[in-house]
Design a protein around this motif. Structure first.
Motif, PDB file in Angstrom:
ATOM      1  N   GLU A  44       0.767  -1.064   0.054  1.00  0.00           N
ATOM      2  CA  GLU A  44       0.091   0.055  -0.091  1.00  0.00           C
ATOM      3  C   GLU A  44       0.766   1.262  -0.078  1.00  0.00           C
ATOM      4  OE1 GLU A  44      -3.212   2.266   2.981  1.00  0.00           O
ATOM      5  OE2 GLU A  44      -2.803  -0.055   3.299  1.00  0.00           O
ATOM      6  N   ARG A  45       2.029   1.229   0.809  1.00  0.00           N
ATOM      7  CA  ARG A  45       2.755   2.496   0.997  1.00  0.00           C
ATOM      8  C   ARG A  45       3.698   2.543  -0.157  1.00  0.00           C
ATOM      9  NH1 ARG A  45       2.675   6.625   4.060  1.00  0.00           N
ATOM     10  NH2 ARG A  45       5.079   6.500   4.270  1.00  0.00           N
ATOM     11  N   LEU A  71       1.439   4.307  -3.003  1.00  0.00           N
ATOM     12  CA  LEU A  71       1.130   5.750  -2.798  1.00  0.00           C
ATOM     13  C   LEU A  71       2.321   6.549  -2.957  1.00  0.00           C
ATOM     14  CD1 LEU A  71      -0.737   7.748  -1.301  1.00  0.00           C
ATOM     15  CD2 LEU A  71       0.244   7.211   0.700  1.00  0.00           C
ATOM     16  N   LYS A 108       3.076   9.504  -5.976  1.00  0.00           N
ATOM     17  CA  LYS A 108       3.190  10.901  -5.439  1.00  0.00           C
ATOM     18  C   LYS A 108       4.476  11.350  -6.029  1.00  0.00           C
ATOM     19  CE  LYS A 108       1.027  10.762  -0.918  1.00  0.00           C
ATOM     20  NZ  LYS A 108       0.184  11.912  -1.232  1.00  0.00           N
TER      21      LYS A 108
END
Length: 243
Positions: A114-115, A118, A122
Motif C-alpha cells: 500500500e505504501r 502511494l 506521489k
C-alpha cells in the motif's frame, strides 16, 4: 524530537593535524517542526546528520532522538533518512527496492504494498516501478531513495540535500511531499544549499559555520531575507576566526 548538547566531533587524518568537524554544537528540534540546517561547504552539516544517526559517535556531548540516546538502536526506529549520496541496489526494480526497505523496517507485507503504491504515485515513478533502477535517471534514483526513506511512515525525516540532481518537476514533487509531511505533523530535519526552499518550507533555521552553530531562529522572526542573513553570519564567523 532531536536534542544535541555541547557535541564535539573531530577527525585526525593519517598524516596531518586534527580537523574539528563539529564544535560545541547545541540545538533542539521540536516534534512537528521543520528545521533547516544550512551552512557553507565543509561546515559540518553532513557530519551532524551522521552523528544524529549514530553512524559516527561524538568525542563529547550528548545526542538524543525522541528522548532516547542515539546509541540506543530503538531511537532510529522512528527515523527516515535520505543521505546526500544515496546508494541503491540498481539491479532491483523500484517495487523490489521499496519492498526490501519495508522489510528492513519490519512492516507488514500488505502495508508495504500500500505504501509503495502511494509513494511511487506521489513521486511520479509508478509507470517505471517495474523497471530496474540501473536504467533510471539521477533524478528518478533520488526520488526512489526518498520513497525508501518514507516507506515506514517515520515520525522524524532527515533529508541531506533532498533536491540534489532533480529537474524542476522533481523539485516540485519533493517540495510538495515535504510540505505534506509538515501538514501531517511530522518532524523534518533538512540540510540544503537551496535557501529559497528552506525559507518556504521550514519553521526554524540553524546556520552552521566551521562546525559551530552561529545562528538559530524562527523564519517568522527574520527581518531580512535568509540569503542576506546567511552571508552576514558566514562573514562574521570568518572575521571572528581570523581574530
Amino acid at each position: 524530537m532531536i536534542r544535541c548538547e555541547n557535541v564535539c566531533k573531530s577527525f585526525k587524518p593519517e598524516r596531518g593535524k586534527k580537523i574539528i568537524a563539529v564544535d560545541e554544537l547545541s540545538l533542539s528540534v521540536a516534534k512537528g517542526e521543520v528545521y533547516g540546517c544550512i551552512g557553507p561547504n565543509g561546515a559540518g552539516k553532513s557530519t551532524t546528520i551522521k552523528l544524529l544517526l549514530d553512524l559516527i559517535r561524538p568525542d563529547s556531548g550528548s545526542i538524543s532522538i525522541n528522548d532516547l540516546p542515539t546509541s540506543n538502536p530503538t531511537s532510529r526506529a522512528c527515523v527516515g533518512y535520505l543521505p546526500e549520496n544515496p546508494y541503491l541496489y540498481d539491479f532491483l526494480t523500484a517495487n523490489e527496492y521499496l519492498h526490501y526497505a519495508g522489510r528492513l523496517s519490519n512492516i507488514n507485507e500488505s502495508i508495504i504494498t500500500e505504501r509503495s503504491a502511494l509513494l511511487l504515485e506521489k513521486l511520479r515513478l509508478n509507470q517505471a516501478a517495474s523497471r530496474r533502477i540501473s536504467g533510471y535517471s539521477k533524478g528518478m534514483q533520488q526520488r526512489t531513495a526518498i520513497a525508501a526513506a518514507l516507506i515506514h511512515d517515520p515520525e522524524l525525516v532527515i533529508l541531506d540535500e533532498p533536491m540534489s540532481g532533480l529537474d524542476p518537476l522533481g523539485r516540485k514533487l519533493i517540495f510538495d511531499l515535504i510540505a505534506e509531511l509538515k501538514k501531517k505533523g511530522k518532524t523534518v530535519f533538512i540540510s540544503s544549499h537551496v535557501l529559497t526552499d528552506i525559507e518556504r518550507l521550514c519553521d526554524k533555521v540553524g546556520i552552521i559555520v566551521q562546525g559551530r552553530l552561529c545562528y538559530e531562529g524562527l523564519l517568522t522572526d527574520l527581518t531580512t531575507p535568509l540569503e542576506e542573513l546567511f552571508l552576514h553570519v558566514v562573514a562574521e564567523a570568518g572575521a571572528n576566526e581570523v581574530k
